[in-house]
Write an enzyme that holds these catalytic residues in place. Structure first.
Site, PDB file in Angstrom:
ATOM      1  N   GLY A 233       1.028  -1.335  -0.100  1.00 62.46           N
ATOM      2  CA  GLY A 233       0.081  -0.041  -0.101  1.00 62.46           C
ATOM      3  C   GLY A 233       0.964   1.178  -0.043  1.00 62.46           C
ATOM      4  O   GLY A 233       1.988   1.355  -0.511  1.00 62.46           O
ATOM      5  N   ARG A 234       0.326   2.281   0.589  1.00 66.03           N
ATOM      6  CA  ARG A 234       1.120   3.474   0.647  1.00 66.03           C
ATOM      7  C   ARG A 234       2.278   3.674   1.305  1.00 66.03           C
ATOM      8  O   ARG A 234       3.245   4.384   0.956  1.00 66.03           O
ATOM      9  CB  ARG A 234      -0.016   4.674   1.079  1.00 66.03           C
ATOM     10  CG  ARG A 234      -0.169   4.495   2.629  1.00 66.03           C
ATOM     11  CD  ARG A 234      -1.267   5.551   2.989  1.00 66.03           C
ATOM     12  NE  ARG A 234      -1.525   5.395   4.572  1.00 66.03           N
ATOM     13  CZ  ARG A 234      -0.807   6.260   5.070  1.00 66.03           C
ATOM     14  NH1 ARG A 234      -0.247   7.215   4.676  1.00 66.03           N
ATOM     15  NH2 ARG A 234      -0.627   6.258   6.729  1.00 66.03           N
ATOM     16  N   ILE A 235       2.486   2.810   2.361  1.00 67.97           N
ATOM     17  CA  ILE A 235       3.905   2.737   3.056  1.00 67.97           C
ATOM     18  C   ILE A 235       4.662   1.539   2.530  1.00 67.97           C
ATOM     19  O   ILE A 235       5.700   1.771   2.206  1.00 67.97           O
ATOM     20  CB  ILE A 235       3.746   2.563   4.688  1.00 67.97           C
ATOM     21  CG1 ILE A 235       2.727   3.563   4.992  1.00 67.97           C
ATOM     22  CG2 ILE A 235       4.912   2.365   5.414  1.00 67.97           C
ATOM     23  CD1 ILE A 235       2.410   3.295   6.278  1.00 67.97           C
TER      24      ILE A 235
ATOM     25  N   ARG B 259      -2.711  -8.818  -0.701  1.00 68.97           N
ATOM     26  CA  ARG B 259      -3.933  -9.405  -1.317  1.00 68.97           C
ATOM     27  C   ARG B 259      -3.892  -9.389  -2.930  1.00 68.97           C
ATOM     28  O   ARG B 259      -2.976  -8.586  -3.350  1.00 68.97           O
ATOM     29  CB  ARG B 259      -5.078  -8.661  -0.698  1.00 68.97           C
ATOM     30  CG  ARG B 259      -4.920  -7.045  -0.822  1.00 68.97           C
ATOM     31  CD  ARG B 259      -6.229  -6.398  -0.225  1.00 68.97           C
ATOM     32  NE  ARG B 259      -6.027  -5.096  -0.013  1.00 68.97           N
ATOM     33  CZ  ARG B 259      -6.649  -4.195  -1.123  1.00 68.97           C
ATOM     34  NH1 ARG B 259      -7.632  -4.637  -2.076  1.00 68.97           N
ATOM     35  NH2 ARG B 259      -6.450  -2.947  -0.970  1.00 68.97           N
TER      36      ARG B 259
ATOM     37  N   THR C   3       6.458  -1.942  11.677  1.00 71.39           N
ATOM     38  CA  THR C   3       6.120  -0.592  12.203  1.00 71.39           C
ATOM     39  C   THR C   3       4.526  -0.370  11.737  1.00 71.39           C
ATOM     40  O   THR C   3       4.246   0.837  11.878  1.00 71.39           O
ATOM     41  CB  THR C   3       6.949   0.194  11.382  1.00 71.39           C
ATOM     42  OG1 THR C   3       6.663   0.108   9.874  1.00 71.39           O
ATOM     43  CG2 THR C   3       8.298   0.247  11.658  1.00 71.39           C
TER      44      THR C   3
ATOM     45  N   ARG D 253       1.127  -2.760  12.953  1.00 70.32           N
ATOM     46  CA  ARG D 253       0.143  -2.794  13.775  1.00 70.32           C
ATOM     47  C   ARG D 253       0.564  -4.177  14.709  1.00 70.32           C
ATOM     48  O   ARG D 253       0.810  -5.393  13.839  1.00 70.32           O
ATOM     49  CB  ARG D 253      -1.047  -2.859  13.819  1.00 70.32           C
ATOM     50  CG  ARG D 253      -1.569  -1.805  13.190  1.00 70.32           C
ATOM     51  CD  ARG D 253      -1.826  -0.354  14.527  1.00 70.32           C
ATOM     52  NE  ARG D 253      -2.431   0.796  13.937  1.00 70.32           N
ATOM     53  CZ  ARG D 253      -1.706   1.467  13.220  1.00 70.32           C
ATOM     54  NH1 ARG D 253      -0.292   1.698  13.041  1.00 70.32           N
ATOM     55  NH2 ARG D 253      -2.234   2.916  13.172  1.00 70.32           N
TER      56      ARG D 253
ATOM     57  N   GLU E 205      -0.622  -0.842  24.316  1.00 67.63           N
ATOM     58  CA  GLU E 205       0.354   0.462  24.339  1.00 67.63           C
ATOM     59  C   GLU E 205      -0.210   1.489  25.261  1.00 67.63           C
ATOM     60  O   GLU E 205      -1.532   1.443  25.298  1.00 67.63           O
ATOM     61  CB  GLU E 205       0.688   1.208  23.112  1.00 67.63           C
ATOM     62  CG  GLU E 205       1.230  -0.037  22.064  1.00 67.63           C
ATOM     63  CD  GLU E 205       1.415   0.591  20.555  1.00 67.63           C
ATOM     64  OE1 GLU E 205       1.192   1.872  20.275  1.00 67.63           O
ATOM     65  OE2 GLU E 205       2.050  -0.137  19.751  1.00 67.63           O
TER      66      GLU E 205
ATOM     67  N   HIS F  13       6.461   3.458  19.303  1.00 66.91           N
ATOM     68  CA  HIS F  13       5.297   3.810  18.341  1.00 66.91           C
ATOM     69  C   HIS F  13       5.618   4.983  17.895  1.00 66.91           C
ATOM     70  O   HIS F  13       4.759   5.873  17.681  1.00 66.91           O
ATOM     71  CB  HIS F  13       3.865   3.421  19.046  1.00 66.91           C
ATOM     72  CG  HIS F  13       2.977   3.340  17.962  1.00 66.91           C
ATOM     73  ND1 HIS F  13       1.644   2.565  17.993  1.00 66.91           N
ATOM     74  CD2 HIS F  13       3.035   3.530  16.550  1.00 66.91           C
ATOM     75  CE1 HIS F  13       1.031   2.683  16.842  1.00 66.91           C
ATOM     76  NE2 HIS F  13       1.850   3.191  16.104  1.00 66.91           N
TER      77      HIS F  13
END
Length: 324
Positions: free
Chosen positions: A153-155, A175, A234, A236, A265, A285
């Site tokens: 995805g975007r990251i 996916r 980085t 979840r 957290e 985080h």
């Protein structure tokens, strides 16, 4: 309108340029993290619009039922920490900009920093030097190795680009739609999830946390990794099956980990198992915690607040509430 912002640990939000978007509203900012329902109910008794910083505080029915004045929750990204159905039941709008097409350079940069820090043992080498020692061992280069990107995805896409720049071979698993995008961008797609875990020298997780992705990385997946491999998370912590990472590291597959996220957290327990392992690098985080990223995120969040105040709620994730 009475607006409350929770969990602004470093009292940063009021220093952002976009904070001016809330001019004219009564804004209260809390810097301490509290999850106790009684305390939160007291803090939020007069709150009409609640601003959340990612998933730092869980907003569940037990709290929502005690906030009769609450009408809006504004945040950014996914919302596993919010009881959406209960918000709808109580007439509370949840606005959350999903920013699906916006690269997150902050998180991608931290990911790459953790990769290099782990492969070259930077924190361990520094600790040795500060204690009067010298070199503690021999690190590893990343050039020529295989970088596994789980979730394109975007990251993940940005991190893949960093890997290419450092001479790594990028391998993707995600996916089906994301695998197709990765292939179109010229990256190799693994033949299977099993092959992906077996081949990766550095494997980095980049998926959103939904019910479908919770525990998507299993103990069996981790045990397929090389004893020389590095797992980076980085994204979840619940993407990994509970307890699986600690057990896999103890078993030696993978041989290293670098994590920025945890199942609960903030982590206050200095005896947390990941903090006691010499082959693990941990950060608190901070993937999205940069001033530039805060400006982007809170600009969206405050736009949602002002849109609601103007009578035109935006990015509503529970549209049924608008029918009430």
């Amino acid at each position: 309108m009475n607006i409350t912002i929770l969990d602004d640990y470093h009292d940063t939000v009021r220093t952002l340029g976009c904070f001016a978007k809330l001019d004219g509203h009564d804004v209260t900012i809390w810097n301490d993290h509290v999850q106790d329902v009684d305390a939160l109910a007291g803090w939020l008794a007069d709150t009409e619009a609640l601003v959340l910083i990612r998933e730092r505080t869980h907003i569940r029915a037990a709290l929502l039922d005690r906030l009769p004045k609450l009408r809006l929750i504004s945040q950014r990204s996914v919302f596993p920490h919010i009881d959406i159905e209960d918000c709808t039941r109580l007439g509370v709008i949840v606005s959350s900009h999903m920013h699906a097409d916006t690269p997150s350079y902050a998180t991608a940069e931290l990911t790459w920093g953790l990769v290099l820090a782990a492969m070259r043992q930077i924190p361990q080498q520094m600790a040795s030097l500060k204690s009067g020692g010298w070199q503690i061992g021999v690190g590893n280069t990343v050039g020529g190795r295989t970088l596994g990107i789980y979730g394109y995805g975007r990251i993940g896409k940005v991190v893949a680009g960093y890997g290419t720049a450092f001479g790594m071979k990028v391998l993707v698993w995600a996916r089906e739609e994301s695998r197709a995008r990765a292939a179109a961008d010229g990256y190799e797609v693994a033949a299977s999830k099993e092959a992906f875990f077996e081949r990766s020298d550095v494997l980095s997780l980049h998926m959103r946390l939904y019910d479908a992705t919770r525990g998507i990385v299993t103990a069996a997946d981790l045990m397929r990794m090389k004893p020389t491999a590095l797992l980076v998370n980085t994204s979840r912590a619940p993407l990994v099956e509970p307890g699986a990472l600690v057990e896999a590291l103890r078993a030696g597959c993978p041989g290293m980990a670098a994590v920025d996220v945890y199942e609960s957290e903030p982590v206050r327990d200095t005896e947390h198992p990941l903090l006691s392992m010499d082959n693990v690098i941990c950060t608190p985080h901070i993937g999205y915690v940069t001033r530039e990223e805060y400006e982007l995120q809170f600009s969206d969040i405050f736009d949602q607040v002002t849109a609601y105040a103007a009578g035109s709620p935006a990015n509503v994730v529970n549209p049924d509430v608008l029918k009430k």
